[in-house]
Enzyme design. Structure first.
Site, PDB file in Angstrom:
ATOM      1  N   ARG A  47       0.824  -1.214   0.000  1.00 56.73           N
ATOM      2  CA  ARG A  47       0.000   0.000   0.000  1.00 56.73           C
ATOM      3  C   ARG A  47       0.857   1.263   0.000  1.00 56.73           C
ATOM      4  NH1 ARG A  47      -5.323   0.018   1.515  1.00 56.73           N
ATOM      5  NH2 ARG A  47      -5.079   1.984   2.632  1.00 56.73           N
TER       6      ARG A  47
ATOM      7  N   ARG B 119     -10.005  -5.955  12.647  1.00 55.89           N
ATOM      8  CA  ARG B 119      -9.422  -5.078  13.652  1.00 55.89           C
ATOM      9  C   ARG B 119     -10.347  -3.892  13.839  1.00 55.89           C
ATOM     10  NH1 ARG B 119      -5.948  -6.761  17.183  1.00 55.89           N
ATOM     11  NH2 ARG B 119      -4.556  -4.937  17.175  1.00 55.89           N
TER      12      ARG B 119
ATOM     13  N   ARG C 133      -1.331   6.191  15.827  1.00 61.01           N
ATOM     14  CA  ARG C 133      -1.142   7.495  15.160  1.00 61.01           C
ATOM     15  C   ARG C 133      -2.021   8.551  15.811  1.00 61.01           C
ATOM     16  NH1 ARG C 133      -3.760   5.899   9.208  1.00 61.01           N
ATOM     17  NH2 ARG C 133      -5.826   5.352   9.977  1.00 61.01           N
TER      18      ARG C 133
ATOM     19  N   GLU D  58      -5.411   6.860  17.903  1.00 63.72           N
ATOM     20  CA  GLU D  58      -6.042   5.587  17.521  1.00 63.72           C
ATOM     21  C   GLU D  58      -5.379   4.427  18.257  1.00 63.72           C
ATOM     22  OE1 GLU D  58      -6.351   4.938  13.280  1.00 63.72           O
ATOM     23  OE2 GLU D  58      -6.770   7.066  12.963  1.00 63.72           O
TER      24      GLU D  58
ATOM     25  N   TYR E  89      -9.451  -4.964   1.952  1.00 65.63           N
ATOM     26  CA  TYR E  89      -8.897  -3.703   2.471  1.00 65.63           C
ATOM     27  C   TYR E  89      -8.962  -2.665   1.350  1.00 65.63           C
ATOM     28  CZ  TYR E  89      -5.268  -1.053   5.133  1.00 65.63           C
ATOM     29  OH  TYR E  89      -4.556  -0.124   5.843  1.00 65.63           O
TER      30      TYR E  89
HETATM   31  N1  UDP Z   1       2.466   0.895   8.130  1.00 66.53           N
HETATM   32  C1  UDP Z   1       3.542   0.794   8.979  1.00 66.53           C
HETATM   33  N2  UDP Z   1       4.098   1.919   9.491  1.00 66.53           N
HETATM   34  C2  UDP Z   1       3.587   3.146   9.220  1.00 66.53           C
HETATM   35  C3  UDP Z   1       2.492   3.261   8.348  1.00 66.53           C
HETATM   36  C4  UDP Z   1       1.938   2.111   7.821  1.00 66.53           C
HETATM   37  O1  UDP Z   1       4.012  -0.304   9.280  1.00 66.53           O
HETATM   38  O2  UDP Z   1       4.108   4.151   9.751  1.00 66.53           O
HETATM   39  C5  UDP Z   1       1.877  -0.345   7.592  1.00 66.53           C
HETATM   40  C6  UDP Z   1       0.800  -0.901   8.526  1.00 66.53           C
HETATM   41  O3  UDP Z   1       0.811  -2.298   8.461  1.00 66.53           O
HETATM   42  C7  UDP Z   1      -0.475  -0.334   7.917  1.00 66.53           C
HETATM   43  C8  UDP Z   1      -0.153  -0.440   6.432  1.00 66.53           C
HETATM   44  O4  UDP Z   1       1.252  -0.100   6.353  1.00 66.53           O
HETATM   45  O5  UDP Z   1      -1.600  -1.103   8.282  1.00 66.53           O
HETATM   46  C9  UDP Z   1      -0.945   0.443   5.524  1.00 66.53           C
HETATM   47  O6  UDP Z   1      -0.813   1.799   5.926  1.00 66.53           O
HETATM   48  P1  UDP Z   1      -1.927   2.865   5.578  1.00 66.53           P
HETATM   49  O7  UDP Z   1      -1.373   4.199   5.907  1.00 66.53           O
HETATM   50  O8  UDP Z   1      -2.416   2.629   4.210  1.00 66.53           O
HETATM   51  O9  UDP Z   1      -3.053   2.474   6.637  1.00 66.53           O
HETATM   52  P2  UDP Z   1      -4.561   3.045   6.849  1.00 66.53           P
HETATM   53  O10 UDP Z   1      -4.513   4.544   6.688  1.00 66.53           O
HETATM   54  O11 UDP Z   1      -5.426   2.336   5.847  1.00 66.53           O
HETATM   55  O12 UDP Z   1      -4.856   2.618   8.263  1.00 66.53           O
END
Ligand code: UDP
Length: 402
Positions: free
Chosen positions: A170, A246, A276, A297, A345
């Site tokens: 992603r 989750r 975050r 979160e 997802y």
């Molecule tokens: N991820 C991570 N570190 C970060 C940001 C993202 O390991 O600082 C990984 C984590 O597994 C996350 C995935 O990358 O679930 C996808 O990130 P995204 O920002 O797309 O998550 P969302 O905003 O959908 O929660």
């Protein structure tokens, strides 16, 4: 032919709108007391800040047809999403860019030098089978251990080696200083928020919206066709067990002044209990705000009464999903769409694109007096690849499940 759409998130609203515009009477039932699903936004009355109540949502897409579609329902402002990771008292740019690499390794490498440095650290894994392998093959162990492994294991509650490689994919890895979180050419925010956008989609003389309305089998029986955007396992009464999701606990806090220079700051360290912090006013600088709203979160495993935000999709979940997909394909009155309805997802733009595709395929089927497809055609192809599923053998026979 009366149509029922269950769920008023972006998938449900898109389906309802396309059917209404084709002349069908559409009833939309939403269990919550507001439309918008997980992208719902509300203006905080005390600060005037537009709050993303279910976590940050940024509309980004490379699909111009989806972009043209959403713009019919409200004005958008360009928005470039920026994210930082806070680790050991330092702020790093995310995703991993040349800036991140130089700061982390205390170097001043050119793009080519950085590429060579990281390539020398990466493990030679040609076809990564899971998140950990994908990370080790693309960024090497040092960046993985710092920014990805602990964050991912907090977020998903499982070892990173058990998660699909697609989750790592992603995020881009860039050997430039470009700091945007996303690569897509279109990145924007609806000026009046996502709830207003979805409300406008649902505002049509042929759409009858019922909020706070849980759909029962008796209600559904009164319609010729049902589009279900809730969890697919919930539709079947969890008869093959609960799929893993989750959930998130959101802790909102009003502050005076500002706290962050970007909208989202990630906390990868294992000893920080949240993943975050979002400072919402960055999403809507056009709103008149006094003060700021921050949201932390805290991820956890969804129980029966919790909101399912992220489908987990480990090998076991996929096998269980296969049983639900077989059950879905064996009936002919209900179609499934969206992140929860297809247990994938999905980003918003993909959810909208697939909902339009399902709606158009369904309209075409109805014109031929055939039944609408159970999933959007491209989704059925993707779900049919589940481990327990062999549609040829199953021959779409009724399963041992309601
Ligand atoms: N991820 C991570 N570190 C970060 C940001 C993202 O390991 O600082 C990984 C984590 O597994 C996350 C995935 O990358 O679930 C996808 O990130 P995204 O920002 O797309 O998550 P969302 O905003 O959908 O929660």
């Amino acid at each position: 032919m009366p149509i029922l759409v269950v769920g008023a998130g972006v998938s449900g609203a898109t389906l309802a709108r396309v059917f209404a515009e084709a002349g069908y009477a559409v009833t939309v039932c939403e269990a919550r007391d507001e439309p918008g699903g997980h992208c719902a936004t509300r203006i905080d009355p005390e600060t005037g800040v537009m709050v993303h109540f279910h976590g940050p949502h940024i509309f980004h897409t490379g699909d111009l047809a989806t972009w043209a579609f959403v713009q019919r329902f409200g004005a958008f402002v360009p928005y470039r999403h920026r994210v930082e990771a806070r680790l050991d008292g330092e702020s790093y740019a995310l995703p991993v860019t040349l800036t991140t690499i130089n700061q982390f390794f205390r170097r001043d490498l050119s793009s080519d030098e950085a590429r060579r440095t990281i390539a020398a650290q990466c493990l030679p894994i040609e076809h990564p089978q899971n998140f950990e392998e994908a990370a080790l093959a693309n960024i090497g162990p040092a960046l993985y251990e710092a920014f990805f492994k602990p964050y991912t294991e907090k977020q998903w509650g499982r070892p990173a080696r058990d998660l699909p490689a697609s989750v790592f994919a992603r995020l881009p890895v860039r050997y430039t200083e470009r700091a945007d979180y996303f690569d897509h050419p279109v990145q924007a925010m609806p000026v009046a928020g996502y709830s207003a956008l979805v409300e406008t989609m649902l505002h049509h003389p042929k759409i009858d919206l019922h909020l706070g309305h849980t759909v029962t089998a008796e209600i559904a029986a009164g319609f010729d066709h049902v589009f279900w955007t809730g969890p697919i396992d919930a539709f079947f009464g969890h008869c093959y067990g609960r799929l893993a999701y989750r959930s998130l606990r959101f802790v909102h806090e009003r502050i005076t002044g500002r706290a962050q220079s970007v909208a989202v700051v990630n906390y990868p360290a294992r000893d920080v209990p949240w993943t975050r912090i979002t400072e919402h006013r960055h999403f809507a600088p056009h709103c008149m705000a006094r003060g700021s709203v921050l949201t932390r979160e805290y991820p956890f495993e969804a129980g029966p009464d919790d909101t399912p935000y992220y489908p987990v999709r480990l090998a076991h979940d996929k096998a269980q999903l296969g049983q639900y997909v077989v059950a879905a394909l064996a009936q002919d009155r209900v179609s499934f769409a969206g992140r929860l309805g297809t247990y994938r997802y999905l980003d918003m733009d993909v959810a909208i694109r697939e909902a339009r595709s399902l709606a158009h395929a369904s309209l075409a089927a109805l014109r031929r007096h055939a039944r609408p497809p159970v999933f959007a055609p491209e989704v059925e192809t993707c779900l049919s690849a589940q481990p327990v599923l062999n549609l040829g053998q199953i021959g779409r026979k009724a399963p041992q499940c309601a």
